[in-house]
Design a protein around this motif. Structure first.
Motif, mmCIF file in Angstrom:
data_model
loop_
_atom_site.group_PDB
_atom_site.id
_atom_site.type_symbol
_atom_site.label_atom_id
_atom_site.label_comp_id
_atom_site.label_asym_id
_atom_site.label_seq_id
_atom_site.Cartn_x
_atom_site.Cartn_y
_atom_site.Cartn_z
ATOM 1 N N UNK A 48 0.915 -1.289 -0.053
ATOM 2 C CA UNK A 48 -0.178 0.079 -0.074
ATOM 3 C C UNK A 48 0.928 1.394 0.126
ATOM 4 N N UNK A 49 2.191 0.948 0.219
ATOM 5 C CA UNK A 49 2.962 2.400 0.172
ATOM 6 C C UNK A 49 4.032 2.153 -0.868
ATOM 7 N N UNK A 50 4.821 3.251 -1.088
ATOM 8 C CA UNK A 50 6.023 3.196 -1.608
ATOM 9 C C UNK A 50 7.384 3.585 -0.841
ATOM 10 N N UNK A 51 7.321 3.004 0.460
ATOM 11 C CA UNK A 51 8.178 3.085 1.605
ATOM 12 C C UNK A 51 9.384 2.206 1.152
ATOM 13 N N UNK A 52 9.247 1.082 0.476
ATOM 14 C CA UNK A 52 10.342 0.151 0.327
ATOM 15 C C UNK A 52 10.528 -0.049 -1.193
ATOM 16 N N UNK A 53 11.840 0.155 -1.585
ATOM 17 C CA UNK A 53 12.266 0.034 -2.766
ATOM 18 C C UNK A 53 12.150 -1.516 -3.468
ATOM 19 N N UNK A 54 11.985 -1.754 -4.656
ATOM 20 C CA UNK A 54 11.857 -2.863 -5.070
ATOM 21 C C UNK A 54 13.343 -3.741 -5.471
ATOM 22 N N UNK A 55 13.382 -4.855 -5.056
ATOM 23 C CA UNK A 55 14.703 -5.623 -5.167
ATOM 24 C C UNK A 55 15.142 -5.311 -6.582
ATOM 25 N N UNK A 56 16.634 -5.537 -6.546
ATOM 26 C CA UNK A 56 17.153 -5.444 -7.725
ATOM 27 C C UNK A 56 16.668 -6.818 -8.723
ATOM 28 N N UNK A 57 17.115 -6.693 -9.832
ATOM 29 C CA UNK A 57 16.912 -8.039 -10.677
ATOM 30 C C UNK A 57 17.265 -9.217 -10.408
ATOM 31 N N UNK A 58 18.681 -9.457 -9.933
ATOM 32 C CA UNK A 58 19.250 -10.482 -9.361
ATOM 33 C C UNK A 58 18.588 -10.988 -7.977
ATOM 34 N N UNK A 59 18.257 -9.954 -7.163
ATOM 35 C CA UNK A 59 17.520 -10.528 -6.018
ATOM 36 C C UNK A 59 16.084 -10.939 -6.178
ATOM 37 N N UNK A 60 15.348 -10.134 -7.145
ATOM 38 C CA UNK A 60 13.999 -10.655 -7.651
ATOM 39 C C UNK A 60 14.024 -12.153 -8.274
ATOM 40 N N UNK A 61 15.232 -12.509 -9.202
ATOM 41 C CA UNK A 61 15.283 -13.877 -9.493
ATOM 42 C C UNK A 61 15.389 -14.945 -8.424
ATOM 43 N N UNK A 62 16.369 -14.485 -7.605
ATOM 44 C CA UNK A 62 16.551 -15.422 -6.297
ATOM 45 C C UNK A 62 15.149 -15.450 -5.432
#
Length: 150
Positions: A48-62
């Motif tokens: 519901x917020x933009x408080x946290x940044x999206x994980x980077x591509x490698x982290x998302x893959x993991x």
């Protein structure tokens, strides 16, 4: 797995939260009750917020390749398991404020309903079904409420 979008299930979770008090102590782990409530709010803040940044591509893959299956399975989380850095609550929090915030997030999610979450994108796991979102929310709440004996 119980469906958090079901009003009775959501109300049962809220009642369990209301059974907590400032003196509730964990059966395992080192978080205080107010830290646990703040920790549970993080999952909703990510939605519901933009408080946290999206994980980077490698982290998302993991996360999608190795973590998603465990997080969304019917198998309960292990006690004292590792958590992502953004979920670590180091400072003490206000019990009533965190309790009220968590209940508001649960009610908001239940009111939005399954249709709002069907195909909704998770910053960590990509698109999820409403059933997967329900599992993610319910399983995490149940784990920590059990940790505090409610």
């Amino acid at each position: 797995m119980k469906n958090i979008f079901n009003i009775e299930v959501a109300q049962t979770i809220v009642k369990r939260i209301e059974n907590l008090s400032t003196t509730s102590s964990p059966i395992w782990g080192s978080m205080s009750v107010s830290q646990m409530l703040a920790h549970c709010c993080v999952a909703y803040e990510m939605v519901y917020t933009n408080q946290y940044s999206r994980p980077n591509r490698l982290s998302r893959w993991i996360l999608k390749t190795f973590v998603k299956k465990m997080v969304l399975s019917e198998k309960p989380y292990p006690k004292n398991g590792k958590t992502a850095p953004q979920f670590k609550i180091k400072d003490e929090k206000n019990f009533e404020l965190e309790k009220d915030r968590l209940i508001a997030f649960i009610n908001k999610t239940q009111q939005f309903g399954e249709a709002e979450f069907e195909g909704k994108r998770s910053s960590s796991f990509g698109s999820l079904t409403a059933s997967e979102w329900s599992c993610l929310f319910y399983k995490h709440l149940d784990h920590h409420l059990t940790q505090f004996g409610v």
